[in-house]
Write an enzyme that holds these catalytic residues in place. Structure first.
Site, short mmCIF file in Angstrom:
data_model
loop_
_atom_site.label_atom_id
_atom_site.label_comp_id
_atom_site.label_asym_id
_atom_site.label_seq_id
_atom_site.Cartn_x
_atom_site.Cartn_y
_atom_site.Cartn_z
N TYR A 105 0.88 -1.13 0.19
CA TYR A 105 0.06 0.06 -0.02
C TYR A 105 0.83 1.18 -0.03
CZ TYR A 105 -3.08 3.53 1.18
OH TYR A 105 -4.03 4.94 1.34
N ASP A 178 -0.50 -6.73 7.75
CA ASP A 178 -1.51 -5.77 7.22
C ASP A 178 -2.50 -6.70 6.21
OD1 ASP A 178 -3.16 -4.38 5.34
OD2 ASP A 178 -1.81 -2.55 5.13
C1 LIG Z 1 -3.67 -2.54 2.25
C2 LIG Z 1 -4.09 -1.21 2.93
N1 LIG Z 1 -3.54 -0.85 3.95
C3 LIG Z 1 -3.54 0.49 4.62
C4 LIG Z 1 -4.24 1.20 4.23
C5 LIG Z 1 -4.47 2.62 4.78
O1 LIG Z 1 -5.71 2.89 5.42
P1 LIG Z 1 -6.58 4.05 5.73
O2 LIG Z 1 -7.03 4.47 4.16
O3 LIG Z 1 -7.82 3.70 6.27
O4 LIG Z 1 -5.89 4.97 6.18
C6 LIG Z 1 -5.16 1.02 2.90
C7 LIG Z 1 -5.91 1.96 2.26
O5 LIG Z 1 -6.30 1.78 1.32
C8 LIG Z 1 -5.01 -0.43 2.28
O6 LIG Z 1 -5.37 -0.83 1.08
#
Ligand SMILES: Cc1ncc(COP(=O)(O)O)c(C=O)c1O
Length: 281
Positions: A105, A178
């Site tokens: 991400y 994650d």
């Molecule tokens: C795999 C992954 N990790 C972390 C995040 C970050 O999360 P947030 O947008 O809730 O801050 C996202 C957001 O798209 C994501 O897809």
């Protein structure tokens, strides 16, 4: 009625771990908006809470359900997924080392590059399709966190959680996963040896595109976990009571939604399986 221990993950989600409000008998928690809590004549707090940034009643049921569905010792909710991710890495001292996938991400990637540069933290990136690259990247005694994302956003590559945990632990590091894309309905990363699991609850967990939230679940209530809790309190990346309430409501249908999404994805994959215009399904 089944005892609490016997609740399936589906029932646990649908019934918010069999929540019943002690005052009213209501089956959903009240929305408590107070930020400040009263003291008595001896200057002691009347209830369990003092100030909303330190701890809020709105988080209690939500965090209990999150910890239970991931099989963890505790959960912490945050204002966004990124707020939760930043809190984890905030516990790493300068001079230490982090390992993460080369493609992941983009927000996590950008944050890691930033703290590596600004705080003198070592950062090694590995190809998510090659676990041997992870083995080569860890530095025993220096690596503090191995961060993986599985499936990876946006390539959907899958990383072997158990293998990553074994590599991280052998180097004296923790494994944080994650798991935004694989909800606890299908994968419980802690069961495969992860130490901390993260969800951008903005996605499947809430499921209605109306709440930004992050959740961390830890296998142990240890010093790092307390440190992450302290970071949340000090930086104020907390989840508001309305959002906490909405997230808990969204999570009631997580199992059903996830099953339907998976069925739809399979149907699409089968439809395109033999399509000559596509290289790979
Ligand atoms: C795999 C992954 N990790 C972390 C995040 C970050 O999360 P947030 O947008 O809730 O801050 C996202 C957001 O798209 C994501 O897809």
């Amino acid at each position: 009625m089944s005892s609490d221990q016997e609740l399936s993950i589906e029932s646990r989600l649908a019934q918010a771990s069999h929540y019943i409000d002690e005052v009213t008998g209501g089956v959903t928690p009240p929305i408590q908006l107070s930020t400040t809590y009263a003291r008595d004549d001896d200057y002691e707090y009347i209830g369990a809470h003092s100030y909303a940034r330190s701890g809020h009643p709105a988080w209690l049921v939500l965090e209990k359900v999150c910890a239970e569905i991931d099989g963890g010792a505790g959960a912490l909710c945050f204002a966004s997924g990124m707020a939760a991710i930043c809190a984890v890495f905030e516990t790493v001292d300068s001079g230490r080392h982090i390992v993460a996938p080369r493609i992941m991400y983009h927000g996590t990637h950008d944050w890691l590059r930033r703290i590596a540069q600004k705080r003198g933290i070592g950062l090694s990136l590995f190809d998510a399709t090659d676990i041997e690259q992870l083995r080569a990247a860890v530095r025993p005694g220096e690596t503090e966190i191995v961060w993986i994302e599985t499936p990876v956003n946006p390539t959907w590559d899958v990383i072997d959680i158990a293998a990553a945990a074994e590599i991280a632990h052998a180097a004296g590091a923790i494994l944080a996963v994650d798991a935004t894309v694989s909800s606890p309905v299908t994968t419980r990363a802690l069961d495969f040896g992860a130490d901390i699991v993260f969800h951008s609850a903005t996605k499947y967990m809430n499921g209605h595109s109306d709440v930004l939230a992050g959740v961390l679940v830890s296998g142990r209530d240890d010093d790092r976990w307390q440190d992450i809790r302290e970071v949340r309190k000090l930086t104020g990346g907390i989840l508001g009571p309305m959002e906490a309430w909405l997230l808990l409501r969204g999570m009631r249908t997580l199992a059903l939604r996830y099953r339907k999404s998976s069925q739809n994805a399979l149907q699409l994959a089968q439809h395109f399986e033999n399509d000559a215009r596509l290289e790979r399904v």
